[in-house]
Write an enzyme that holds these catalytic residues in place. Structure first.
Site, PDB file in Angstrom:
ATOM      1  N   GLN A 121      14.889   4.061 -18.916  1.00 44.54           N
ATOM      2  CA  GLN A 121      13.895   3.239 -18.219  1.00 44.54           C
ATOM      3  C   GLN A 121      14.386   2.877 -16.823  1.00 44.54           C
ATOM      4  O   GLN A 121      15.379   2.159 -16.670  1.00 44.54           O
ATOM      5  CB  GLN A 121      13.595   1.967 -19.006  1.00 44.54           C
ATOM      6  CG  GLN A 121      12.458   1.150 -18.399  1.00 44.54           C
ATOM      7  CD  GLN A 121      12.153  -0.090 -19.200  1.00 44.54           C
ATOM      8  OE1 GLN A 121      12.919  -1.038 -19.190  1.00 44.54           O
ATOM      9  NE2 GLN A 121      11.028  -0.093 -19.911  1.00 44.54           N
ATOM     10  N   GLY A 122      13.701   3.342 -15.796  1.00 49.08           N
ATOM     11  CA  GLY A 122      14.038   3.056 -14.410  1.00 49.08           C
ATOM     12  C   GLY A 122      13.029   2.110 -13.791  1.00 49.08           C
ATOM     13  O   GLY A 122      12.215   2.534 -12.956  1.00 49.08           O
ATOM     14  N   SER A 124      13.826  -1.867 -13.259  1.00 52.80           N
ATOM     15  CA  SER A 124      14.459  -2.933 -12.488  1.00 52.80           C
ATOM     16  C   SER A 124      15.273  -2.388 -11.317  1.00 52.80           C
ATOM     17  O   SER A 124      15.825  -1.284 -11.383  1.00 52.80           O
ATOM     18  CB  SER A 124      15.372  -3.775 -13.388  1.00 52.80           C
ATOM     19  OG  SER A 124      14.632  -4.422 -14.394  1.00 52.80           O
ATOM     20  N   SER A 156      18.396   1.733 -18.953  1.00 55.79           N
ATOM     21  CA  SER A 156      18.842   1.928 -20.333  1.00 55.79           C
ATOM     22  C   SER A 156      19.062   3.395 -20.658  1.00 55.79           C
ATOM     23  O   SER A 156      18.160   4.223 -20.496  1.00 55.79           O
ATOM     24  CB  SER A 156      17.804   1.342 -21.301  1.00 55.79           C
ATOM     25  OG  SER A 156      17.537  -0.007 -20.997  1.00 55.79           O
ATOM     26  N   GLU A 245       6.655  -2.821 -25.192  1.00 51.17           N
ATOM     27  CA  GLU A 245       8.025  -3.321 -25.228  1.00 51.17           C
ATOM     28  C   GLU A 245       8.094  -4.700 -25.863  1.00 51.17           C
ATOM     29  O   GLU A 245       9.019  -5.006 -26.615  1.00 51.17           O
ATOM     30  CB  GLU A 245       8.589  -3.361 -23.812  1.00 51.17           C
ATOM     31  CG  GLU A 245      10.045  -3.802 -23.737  1.00 51.17           C
ATOM     32  CD  GLU A 245      10.584  -3.754 -22.317  1.00 51.17           C
ATOM     33  OE1 GLU A 245      11.755  -3.381 -22.150  1.00 51.17           O
ATOM     34  OE2 GLU A 245       9.844  -4.091 -21.382  1.00 51.17           O
TER      35      GLU A 245
END
Length: 383
Positions: A121-122, A124, A156, A245
C-alpha cells in the site's frame, strides 16, 4: 437488520470447519516472524490451499455474511492469517473488484486469489499521513504512461510485493469555482514494484519487524491502463479502499482478542491474579466490549450486504473503539502475566507492542472521530 445466518450459510460454516480440521495439521512450520521472504512464501502457500479448496474468493464473490463466517472460523481454528497478502486480499483486491474494469479484474484478481502476487500500500507520505489528501507524489501523463516522482512511507510489505496500490496527484487542487480542495486531482494507480526508478528502504518497527518501508519514486513509468477509476477521481476510489480497510479487515483480530481473553482468565486462575477483584472486573468489562464489537461487525456486514457489499461509515465506529480496546486488552494481559510480559520471544508480547500502532494505523483515532461526527452524527466539518 437481521444478524442471524441462513441454513445455506450454516452449511457453508460446517463445510469450512470440516476442511480446516482436515487441512491444518498438514501445514508446514511457521517461519521466523522477522523473515518476510519466508513469510511471503508461507502466506502465499496457504492462500493457494484456499484457492484449490474453493475458499479464496470469499473476500469478493461471497456474501458479506459468508465472508464474516470465513474470517471467524479460520481464526477460531488457528489458521494462518492473510499476512503478506493482506493488502491484495483486503484492500486492493476488493477495490479493483468494485471499481475496476472487466479487463483489470481479470488481470489482477486471479493472481491475488491464487497467492501468486503480493500487493503493498503506497498511500501515506512523510507530510501526508492522517491528512492523506495532502499527498505530493506527482504523476505526469506522457503518452500511454504516467511518470511518477515522489516518496511514500509506511508502505506495507513493499520489500516482498509485486504490485503497489498507489495514490498520486495528477491534477490541480481545485473544486467548484476553482476553490481550493486537496481531495481533487488525486488518482489511484496499480504500480509494478519491479519498474525502474523504485527504491525500497525497510523501516524497523518497535517490535523489530520490517513489514513497513519507505519507497522512493524517481520518474517511474506506470501504464495508463493501470489506473483504477477515472483520472483525478482517486479520492473517491480511495474511500472505497479505506471502507474495506476499516470495515472487515480487522474481523479475524476481534475473534483472536476474544480467544486471548479466555486464555488470560485461565492463566489468572492458575497464577493467583484472579484473586484481584479489580483485575477480574477489568477482564469482565473487556469481554463485554469485545462482544459488543462483534455485534458492531455483524451490523456493519448486514449494512454492507444491503448496500452492495461496500462497508459504510460504521466501519469507523468499529475501528475507533477496537483500536483502544485492543490496547487495553494487552495492558490487562501484562497485569496477568507479570514478569513474563517482558519476554520478547512470546507471540503475544509482539502483539502487545504492535497494538500501540492501532490508534494510528488505517486512519488515526482523530480521523475516525471526524468521520463519525460528520457522516453519522451530521455535525459540520471542522475548519
Amino acid at each position: 437488520m437481521d444478524l442471524s445466518c441462513t441454513d445455506e450459510e450454516e452449511e457453508f460454516r460446517a463445510r469450512l470447519r470440516e476442511w480446516l480440521t482436515a487441512t491444518l495439521p498438514g501445514l508446514p512450520p511457521r517461519p521466523d516472524p522477522m523473515d518476510w521472504p519466508a513469510r511471503r512464501a508461507y502466506d502465499c502457500g496457504w492462500q493457494r490451499r484456499l484457492y484449490d479448496a474453493g475458499y479464496a474468493d470469499v473476500h469478493w464473490d461471497a456474501s458479506p455474511t459468508q465472508r464474516l463466517i470465513f474470517l471467524e472460523e479460520t481464526e477460531l481454528a488457528g489458521a494462518p492469517y492473510v499476512g503478506a497478502n493482506f493488502v491484495g486480499l483486503l484492500h486492493a483486491g476488493p477495490t479493483i473488484a468494485a471499481e475496476g474494469t472487466a479487463e483489470q479484474r481479470a488481470r489482477w484478481l486471479p493472481p491475488v486469489l491464487r497467492g501468486d502476487e503480493v500487493w503493498c500500500q503506497g498511500f501515506s507520505e512523510p507530510g501526508a499521513g492522517s491528512d492523506l489528501a495532502s499527498l505530493r507524489t506527482r504523476a505526469v501523463r506522457d503518452g500511454d504512461a504516467y511518470v511518477v516522482t515522489g516518496q511514500k512511507i509506511w508502505t506495507s510489505h513493499a520489500e516482498v510485493a509485486d504490485w503497489c496500490e498507489l495514490l498520486v496527484r495528477t491534477g490541480p487542487e481545485t473544486g467548484q469555482g476553482n476553490a481550493p480542495s486537496k481531495h481533487r486531482g488525486i488518482t489511484w494507480l496499480a504500480m509494478p514494484m519491479d519498474a525502474p526508478g523504485i527504491t525500497v528502504r525497510p523501516l524497523r518497527t518497535l517490535a523489530g519487524s520490517t513489514e513497513f518501508a519507505e519507497v522512493f519514486l524517481d520518474e517511474v513509468r506506470v501504464p495508463v491502463e493501470n489506473r483504477i477509476g477515472e483520472e483525478n477521481d482517486g479520492w473517491r476510489v480511495t474511500m472505497v479502499t479505506l471502507s474495506f480497510e476499516r470495515g472487515t479487515a480487522f474481523v479475524g483480530e476481534v475473534v483472536a482478542c476474544r480467544r486471548l481473553l479466555g486464555e488470560l482468565a485461565r492463566t489468572a486462575r492458575k497464577n493467583g491474579t484472579w484473586d484481584d477483584a479489580v483485575l477480574r472486573r477489568r477482564l469482565g468489562r473487556l469481554s463485554a466490549e469485545f462482544r459488543a464489537l462483534w455485534r458492531i461487525v455483524q451490523a456493519n456486514v448486514s449494512e454492507a450486504q444491503a448496500t452492495g457489499g461496500v462497508p459504510g461509515a460504521g466501519g469507523s465506529v468499529f475501528k475507533l473503539h477496537y483500536s483502544h480496546a485492543r490496547q487495553e486488552l494487552y495492558e490487562a494481559a501484562a497485569a496477568v502475566l507479570g514478569p513474563d510480559a517482558l519476554d520478547l520471544g512470546r507471540d503475544w508480547t509482539l502483539d502487545r507492542l504492535s497494538s500501540l500502532s492501532y490508534t494510528i494505523a488505517a486512519g488515526t483515532s482523530q480521523i475516525q472521530r471526524n468521520i463519525v461526527a460528520e457522516r453519522i452524527l451530521g455535525l459540520p466539518k471542522g475548519r
